[in-house]
Motif scaffolding. Structure first.
Motif, PDB file in Angstrom:
ATOM      1  N   GLN A  83       2.878  -3.456  17.675  1.00  0.00           N
ATOM      2  CA  GLN A  83       3.006  -2.294  16.775  1.00  0.00           C
ATOM      3  C   GLN A  83       2.223  -2.495  15.476  1.00  0.00           C
ATOM      4  O   GLN A  83       1.595  -1.572  14.954  1.00  0.00           O
ATOM      5  CB  GLN A  83       4.482  -2.038  16.463  1.00  0.00           C
ATOM      6  N   LEU A  84       2.249  -3.719  14.966  1.00  0.00           N
ATOM      7  CA  LEU A  84       1.499  -4.010  13.742  1.00  0.00           C
ATOM      8  C   LEU A  84       0.009  -3.747  13.953  1.00  0.00           C
ATOM      9  O   LEU A  84      -0.652  -3.083  13.146  1.00  0.00           O
ATOM     10  CB  LEU A  84       1.718  -5.476  13.343  1.00  0.00           C
ATOM     11  N   VAL A  85      -0.500  -4.261  15.067  1.00  0.00           N
ATOM     12  CA  VAL A  85      -1.939  -4.108  15.334  1.00  0.00           C
ATOM     13  C   VAL A  85      -2.282  -2.635  15.530  1.00  0.00           C
ATOM     14  O   VAL A  85      -3.317  -2.157  15.052  1.00  0.00           O
ATOM     15  CB  VAL A  85      -2.341  -4.957  16.561  1.00  0.00           C
ATOM     16  N   MET A  86      -1.409  -1.917  16.209  1.00  0.00           N
ATOM     17  CA  MET A  86      -1.652  -0.484  16.416  1.00  0.00           C
ATOM     18  C   MET A  86      -1.760   0.242  15.079  1.00  0.00           C
ATOM     19  O   MET A  86      -2.662   1.042  14.869  1.00  0.00           O
ATOM     20  CB  MET A  86      -0.505   0.084  17.253  1.00  0.00           C
ATOM     21  N   ARG A  87      -0.850  -0.062  14.174  1.00  0.00           N
ATOM     22  CA  ARG A  87      -0.908   0.611  12.869  1.00  0.00           C
ATOM     23  C   ARG A  87      -2.146   0.196  12.077  1.00  0.00           C
ATOM     24  O   ARG A  87      -2.732   1.004  11.359  1.00  0.00           O
ATOM     25  CB  ARG A  87       0.374   0.337  12.075  1.00  0.00           C
ATOM     26  N   MET A  88      -2.542  -1.061  12.218  1.00  0.00           N
ATOM     27  CA  MET A  88      -3.769  -1.488  11.543  1.00  0.00           C
ATOM     28  C   MET A  88      -4.969  -0.698  12.061  1.00  0.00           C
ATOM     29  O   MET A  88      -5.830  -0.255  11.299  1.00  0.00           O
ATOM     30  CB  MET A  88      -4.005  -2.979  11.788  1.00  0.00           C
ATOM     31  N   ARG A  89      -5.015  -0.537  13.369  1.00  0.00           N
ATOM     32  CA  ARG A  89      -6.132   0.200  13.967  1.00  0.00           C
ATOM     33  C   ARG A  89      -6.163   1.638  13.470  1.00  0.00           C
ATOM     34  O   ARG A  89      -7.219   2.181  13.160  1.00  0.00           O
ATOM     35  CB  ARG A  89      -5.998   0.204  15.482  1.00  0.00           C
ATOM     36  N   GLU A  90      -4.986   2.250  13.420  1.00  0.00           N
ATOM     37  CA  GLU A  90      -4.929   3.638  12.952  1.00  0.00           C
ATOM     38  C   GLU A  90      -5.440   3.744  11.521  1.00  0.00           C
ATOM     39  O   GLU A  90      -6.211   4.635  11.183  1.00  0.00           O
ATOM     40  CB  GLU A  90      -3.494   4.165  13.030  1.00  0.00           C
ATOM     41  N   PHE A  91      -4.998   2.818  10.686  1.00  0.00           N
ATOM     42  CA  PHE A  91      -5.419   2.829   9.283  1.00  0.00           C
ATOM     43  C   PHE A  91      -6.939   2.713   9.177  1.00  0.00           C
ATOM     44  O   PHE A  91      -7.590   3.471   8.469  1.00  0.00           O
ATOM     45  CB  PHE A  91      -4.736   1.676   8.552  1.00  0.00           C
ATOM     46  N   LEU A  92      -7.497   1.744   9.909  1.00  0.00           N
ATOM     47  CA  LEU A  92      -8.927   1.477   9.782  1.00  0.00           C
ATOM     48  C   LEU A  92      -9.764   2.600  10.408  1.00  0.00           C
ATOM     49  O   LEU A  92     -10.709   3.097   9.799  1.00  0.00           O
ATOM     50  CB  LEU A  92      -9.263   0.133  10.428  1.00  0.00           C
ATOM     51  N   CYS A  93      -9.406   2.990  11.634  1.00  0.00           N
ATOM     52  CA  CYS A  93     -10.202   3.994  12.349  1.00  0.00           C
ATOM     53  C   CYS A  93     -10.020   5.376  11.775  1.00  0.00           C
ATOM     54  O   CYS A  93     -10.975   6.096  11.544  1.00  0.00           O
ATOM     55  CB  CYS A  93      -9.790   4.061  13.819  1.00  0.00           C
ATOM     56  N   LYS A  94      -8.767   5.754  11.595  1.00  0.00           N
ATOM     57  CA  LYS A  94      -8.498   7.157  11.325  1.00  0.00           C
ATOM     58  C   LYS A  94      -8.500   7.468   9.839  1.00  0.00           C
ATOM     59  O   LYS A  94      -8.821   8.564   9.440  1.00  0.00           O
ATOM     60  CB  LYS A  94      -7.161   7.553  11.946  1.00  0.00           C
ATOM     61  N   GLU A  95      -8.128   6.503   9.008  1.00  0.00           N
ATOM     62  CA  GLU A  95      -8.079   6.806   7.575  1.00  0.00           C
ATOM     63  C   GLU A  95      -9.333   6.352   6.834  1.00  0.00           C
ATOM     64  O   GLU A  95      -9.601   6.827   5.742  1.00  0.00           O
ATOM     65  CB  GLU A  95      -6.827   6.172   6.942  1.00  0.00           C
ATOM     66  N   HIS A  96     -10.069   5.389   7.402  1.00  0.00           N
ATOM     67  CA  HIS A  96     -11.204   4.863   6.642  1.00  0.00           C
ATOM     68  C   HIS A  96     -12.497   4.788   7.434  1.00  0.00           C
ATOM     69  O   HIS A  96     -13.444   4.120   7.003  1.00  0.00           O
ATOM     70  CB  HIS A  96     -10.850   3.496   6.048  1.00  0.00           C
ATOM     71  N   GLY A  97     -12.551   5.433   8.583  1.00  0.00           N
ATOM     72  CA  GLY A  97     -13.828   5.568   9.277  1.00  0.00           C
ATOM     73  C   GLY A  97     -14.414   4.287   9.840  1.00  0.00           C
ATOM     74  O   GLY A  97     -15.634   4.185   9.989  1.00  0.00           O
ATOM     75  N   PHE A  98     -13.569   3.305  10.142  1.00  0.00           N
ATOM     76  CA  PHE A  98     -14.096   2.075  10.741  1.00  0.00           C
ATOM     77  C   PHE A  98     -14.375   2.260  12.228  1.00  0.00           C
ATOM     78  O   PHE A  98     -13.725   3.067  12.900  1.00  0.00           O
ATOM     79  CB  PHE A  98     -13.112   0.914  10.545  1.00  0.00           C
ATOM     80  N   VAL A  99     -15.343   1.498  12.714  1.00  0.00           N
ATOM     81  CA  VAL A  99     -15.725   1.540  14.121  1.00  0.00           C
ATOM     82  C   VAL A  99     -15.318   0.213  14.749  1.00  0.00           C
ATOM     83  O   VAL A  99     -15.663  -0.853  14.238  1.00  0.00           O
ATOM     84  CB  VAL A  99     -17.244   1.751  14.280  1.00  0.00           C
ATOM     85  N   ASP A 100     -14.572   0.306  15.840  1.00  0.00           N
ATOM     86  CA  ASP A 100     -14.126  -0.878  16.577  1.00  0.00           C
ATOM     87  C   ASP A 100     -15.280  -1.316  17.482  1.00  0.00           C
ATOM     88  O   ASP A 100     -15.626  -0.607  18.429  1.00  0.00           O
ATOM     89  CB  ASP A 100     -12.895  -0.463  17.404  1.00  0.00           C
ATOM     90  N   VAL A 101     -15.907  -2.426  17.154  1.00  0.00           N
ATOM     91  CA  VAL A 101     -17.056  -2.896  17.943  1.00  0.00           C
ATOM     92  C   VAL A 101     -16.744  -4.278  18.497  1.00  0.00           C
ATOM     93  O   VAL A 101     -16.317  -5.170  17.762  1.00  0.00           O
ATOM     94  CB  VAL A 101     -18.346  -2.971  17.091  1.00  0.00           C
ATOM     95  N   GLU A 134      -5.076  -4.369   1.011  1.00  0.00           N
ATOM     96  CA  GLU A 134      -3.746  -4.033   0.490  1.00  0.00           C
ATOM     97  C   GLU A 134      -3.215  -2.775   1.167  1.00  0.00           C
ATOM     98  O   GLU A 134      -2.063  -2.724   1.609  1.00  0.00           O
ATOM     99  CB  GLU A 134      -3.803  -3.854  -1.032  1.00  0.00           C
ATOM    100  N   GLY A 135      -4.071  -1.765   1.270  1.00  0.00           N
ATOM    101  CA  GLY A 135      -3.665  -0.542   1.944  1.00  0.00           C
ATOM    102  C   GLY A 135      -3.338  -0.800   3.404  1.00  0.00           C
ATOM    103  O   GLY A 135      -2.366  -0.262   3.951  1.00  0.00           O
ATOM    104  N   LEU A 136      -4.145  -1.634   4.034  1.00  0.00           N
ATOM    105  CA  LEU A 136      -3.954  -1.968   5.448  1.00  0.00           C
ATOM    106  C   LEU A 136      -2.583  -2.588   5.687  1.00  0.00           C
ATOM    107  O   LEU A 136      -1.840  -2.184   6.598  1.00  0.00           O
ATOM    108  CB  LEU A 136      -5.057  -2.936   5.875  1.00  0.00           C
ATOM    109  N   LEU A 137      -2.232  -3.561   4.863  1.00  0.00           N
ATOM    110  CA  LEU A 137      -0.965  -4.254   5.069  1.00  0.00           C
ATOM    111  C   LEU A 137       0.218  -3.378   4.679  1.00  0.00           C
ATOM    112  O   LEU A 137       1.247  -3.366   5.359  1.00  0.00           O
ATOM    113  CB  LEU A 137      -0.960  -5.582   4.312  1.00  0.00           C
ATOM    114  N   ALA A 138       0.044  -2.615   3.599  1.00  0.00           N
ATOM    115  CA  ALA A 138       1.136  -1.721   3.199  1.00  0.00           C
ATOM    116  C   ALA A 138       1.392  -0.683   4.286  1.00  0.00           C
ATOM    117  O   ALA A 138       2.530  -0.331   4.583  1.00  0.00           O
ATOM    118  CB  ALA A 138       0.788  -1.040   1.871  1.00  0.00           C
ATOM    119  N   HIS A 139       0.310  -0.218   4.910  1.00  0.00           N
ATOM    120  CA  HIS A 139       0.435   0.816   5.941  1.00  0.00           C
ATOM    121  C   HIS A 139       1.058   0.267   7.228  1.00  0.00           C
ATOM    122  O   HIS A 139       1.833   0.951   7.888  1.00  0.00           O
ATOM    123  CB  HIS A 139      -0.950   1.379   6.266  1.00  0.00           C
TER     124      HIS A 139
END
Lengths: 615, 615
Positions: free
Chosen positions: B161-179, B267-272
């Motif tokens: 669950q932690l990793v899932m939320r991290m992915r959501e934060f990075l991909c969906k809130e900050h435009g990161f690309v999972d490569v 910080e945002g990543l971990l808080a999220h």
């Protein structure tokens, strides 16, 4: 320290960044606003414009021409292409008549007010323009430049988004747990394609597994209930075109499920995650048995985007006097089969027909009979004079051949004839398309389940012995289970393959969950040493739930989705077909000293091999 | 074929399943409903109840006692624990007085109406009960049983669950690309801890990288803009406690960003992503320079959950006649430092004090001076008679020591004294806690940034030479850049470490993005051969944007989050401390024949090593 705002004060593609906007997002509603862009110099035009690029697209930066801005102008006009700059300026509407309809930002431009050159680009080995065709080796060596193309940017981003949606579907809608399994594992019995990894203990090696198969089953025994992983897998096949030594599969396993449940899950998964711009995915997918696939398409992964099915002409020739047909029909499972190529008479040249015959001869060691149905309905064929009028009539009726069509006939044992015609069917489709005929819709996605595979196949080198059609953990179909102990060659397995546009993109099965059945398969049917899998047998005896799963080949799936020619176009840093990383020159020599701690030494061959590829 | 509903007709943890509900979800509002449960027999009670378990919890199944259900009763009463069954029945409220408040499903029970035994469990090597303490080796050998414990189930699910939320934060809130980046790579110069993987080309090896460092930087050069990956990494350190040969890091890289941006992002990543039940994460995190951390805590990863800071007593002893202190102060960077242990006089035994001195002696080769401040304020210490009244007074004032406190003093060069007291500070905290004193809140999460590390450190074996404090790609702080060319040992880097409760859980930096600067660092400062990194240098010269990133150690982060003693408790299939998979017995012997295709052979040592662990 640098003062900073609290986290998540901004979101989006330009959060926490030196830029305020991306190049590609600017639109008329930004006019009048001050923006900061960061990007690469795509090109300069007439000392008037800099075209700036980032991942999101292009923006036109207007170079100020006033004397007071001469320093700025000089700086911008000096820029080499692909240099990196930060530009702050004001968004303006382009003067009437200067809009570029072909460019998403073509209605606006940014009047530069300040510029910072972040990095200067030296001369490049090739230009970063989509229309510049580069050799594969050059693309691989300078992969970091090749990835700047809009196509590669799009491919990597679509892949990332697809996987994200898959994860959401599995985790959030169906309670799956993302579990990482080891890649340093024990060599699988007979795992000839597994890379080995020397450890610091003399003679002991890890191996890089071809899939997490054992671990996913053990996770079910462990009560994890629903597992998935986007798993890195390894396969050492030496040099093979469009294969990679490491690849990625979406690996799924569920407890307390039957075959139908897995198929529905995967249909839901793909329908949920498929990009909107690629059109909706129709569910449920078409399902076909292995027997039907072989009968109609001559292959276990049929491309169902077009018809041109195999047809059985055996009844037509049941009492034929034509020697090679009679001989073929008299052998066990002997058959005469045909495919009908529409408009083949007009579109195929004599050379084409010769090539089809060559395929039959060289790849399948079989003769191919060609029958052209002329515009006037008469036949042109070596067979013509041997065929009775009634046989001719029956053949044309049976195949539905129309004037202008081409019939390809093959005769022999079914297991030989079907693969040949299956192959020729695809070859003809390609030929027809190359002549301008529309056979397969390039934007269509035809998903297909193939089910009811045989559980075992005769070994090629010893047809008396059986080997697993897929792997030894596949459960038999319940109604066939009793045959395991009497006629194992007749058992159908609960295996399913997922086929997309004629490519196998996934496969899975319901697994054997009882130790006694697994032991019987390993020991009595396959004649393997079960002690090599003792940990798995022990696990099945410790309360293993019924379970099954699937693995989807992500690289292939994405490559079909984006219409790429090769899986290399959807992998950021692929290996060459010889398994080389042409950028860093891996694999590379390692000193004897470095190998010492692994207790191995190199056996140098007497004669050195040839040079390196791509040089 | 099996008829099946269209996909996504159901969602949730029991979708597409043989069960209708999970064991743990049943509540009074289910009373009267018919349910089908699948699970493991936790235990039988008095031939009246079967306690059924799945990942979600326990449910009580009532065994019908009527004569008409005798077959059902016999079947259930025959069950061995950990056998797998499917039970259909009706949910009933438990009779008054029989509720179990300690069980989430304790208000209901399920009256069995039909039962299917899905698998029988043989005798197990240990019971699956949370209170059963197993040896580590037994747990690892039967990992699939160990994972059935509620603790391990919870750990794996929280991790997912932690990793899932991290992915959501990075991909969906900050435009990161999972490569995904390759794990078959080229050996890093000096990469002594990298596993090698022989290829089919004689003498050529891939290596398994310790991190995707080079690839993530190349992705920035490629214009990917924002990259992340939950990346498998490899490190061959032989046997080390609580290290794994393969581990996972959350790997992040951004273009056009400064240090503050990365810190805010994390910080945002971990808080999220932090689980709600573990309490909110306060942002921004505390920030401390390397110099401050060393000064106050004697370590670059301070545990800030408690105080007990290092104090400088050098001024107190500036004119001391005590020989060893005077000698210490006269050396370069000489200092007298102390920590004050509250209530140490009462809580520490003479043996404890001896152990602290032993730590100083054996691990740091230093002498420790102990000063006990008695309840009446007088001192007990070998130093006592050497100290003047004013020095005593100054020391007590300077340290704030109260009656009952313990002072630990060390004298010598700062770089030696600080790490000693930093270590003793932690040792004393553990000692105090073992004596029942509350020092660190076990439910508290203290995140801390440590910044402004030196960019280079003197090499241990040759202090005249410099080596990178972290890696050679870290950029200097802008105001220190000029020192690169004059006094490189004074340069501070744009490196940052993330510390949680005294453990380093992440580290990253702003990278050098100019080829000339990178070349200078490699060649002139570090005296390394730059040709080994020519592809990176070429890439920096091809329009590299400013960029930086971070890597978070996921295993460690999750283990602290769930309060696990070892990272092995948050990894599904960990290796033993000797790097063995005790379940499958990896690494294992491989036949010479199998090694032949890799052109290697084993150098067997003259004498065979000892037996295997855990046997």
């Amino acid at each position: 320290h640098t003062p900073r705002s609290t986290a998540a004060a901004h979101t989006g593609a330009s959060s926490l960044s030196l830029r305020s906007h991306t190049c590609g997002e600017l639109r008329p509603h930004h006019v009048g606003g001050s923006v900061t862009l960061c990007g690469w110099v795509q090109y300069l035009r007439q000392d008037l414009f800099v075209i700036l690029r980032d991942f999101s697209g292009l923006a036109q930066v207007l170079i100020p021409q006033e004397e007071s801005a001469s320093h700025l102008k000089a700086m911008l006009c000096d820029l080499t292409t692909e240099s990196v700059v930060k530009v702050t300026g004001t968004v303006r509407r382009r003067p009437a008549g200067q809009e570029n309809k072909g460019m998403p930002t073509g209605e606006i431009e940014v009047l530069a007010e300040s510029v910072e050159v972040l990095n200067v680009c030296c001369t490049l080995p090739f230009e970063i323009k989509d229309f510049v065709k580069k050799s594969e080796a050059l693309r691989m060596k300078y992969r970091y430049l090749d990835l700047r193309s809009s196509q590669m940017q799009r491919n990597l981003r679509l892949r990332s988004q697809l996987v994200m949606r898959m994860r959401e579907f599995l985790c959030k809608e169906h309670g799956f747990v993302d579990v990482e399994t080891p890649t340093l594992f024990k060599r699988t019995p007979g795992g000839a394609k597994e890379f080995v990894v020397p450890s610091r203990e003399p003679g002991r090696f890890y191996s890089l597994p071809q899939s997490p198969q054992q671990f996913k089953q053990l996770l079910m025994v462990a009560g994890v209930d629903r597992y998935f992983q986007v798993a890195r897998c390894y396969r050492d096949e030496g040099s093979r075109p469009d294969r990679q030594p490491e690849f990625t599969q979406v690996d799924i396993e569920m407890s307390f499920v039957e075959q139908a449940g897995i198929l529905s899950l995967v249909e839901g998964l793909l329908a949920h995650s498929w990009p909107a711009e690629k059109g909706p995915v129709q569910v449920p997918f078409q399902t076909m048995t292995y027997e039907e696939a072989m009968r109609d398409y001559g292959v276990d992964k049929p491309d169902t985007r077009f018809c041109m099915k195999l047809m059985d002409l055996s009844p037509v020739f049941s009492s034929t006097q034509i020697e090679f047909l009679r001989s073929a029909l008299s052998q066990p499972a002997g058959s005469v089969q045909a495919i009908c190529v529409p408009s083949g008479v007009k579109l195929f040249s004599a050379k084409d027909l010769e090539e089809l015959k060559q395929t039959a001869k060289t790849q399948f060691r079989q003769e191919l009979s060609v029958v052209l149905v002329r515009a006037d309905g008469t036949l042109k064929s070596p067979l013509k004079k041997l065929l009775s009028a009634s046989a001719t009539e029956e053949m044309l009726q049976g195949t539905g051949a129309q004037p202008g069509d081409l019939l390809l006939l093959a005769a022999g044992a079914l297991h030989a004839v079907r693969p040949l015609l299956g192959k020729l069917r695809l070859q003809c489709a390609e030929l027809l398309e190359s002549r301008g005929m529309s056979v397969r819709d390039p934007s269509a996605f035809h998903f297909l389940w193939v089910v009811d595979f045989p559980l075992f196949l005769p070994k090629e080198e010893d047809p008396e012995q059986l080997e697993s059609a897929h792997h030894p953990f596949t459960a038999p179909r319940p109604e066939d289970t009793h045959l395991l102990y009497t006629e194992p060659h007749k058992v159908r397995g609960q295996h399913y393959d997922l086929v997309l546009n004629g490519c196998e993109i996934g496969g899975g099965s319901i697994r054997i969950h009882k130790a006694s059945e697994q032991l019987h398969v390993l020991k009595s049917v396959l004649k393997e040493d079960p002690s090599l899998l003792s940990h798995l047998l022990e696990a099945l005896d410790s309360g293993a739930p019924p379970h099954g799963g699937i693995a989807l080949g992500l690289d292939r799936l994405v490559s079909i989705m984006v219409g790429a020619h090769s899986i290399r176009d959807v992998i950021a840093f692929p290996k060459s077909f010889r398994g080389h990383d042409l950028m860093s020159c891996a694999p590379d020599l390692v000193s004897d000293e470095e190998l010492q701690s692994y207790h191995i030494s190199v056996n140098w061959p007497a004669e050195q091999e040839g040079g390196e590829e791509g040089k």
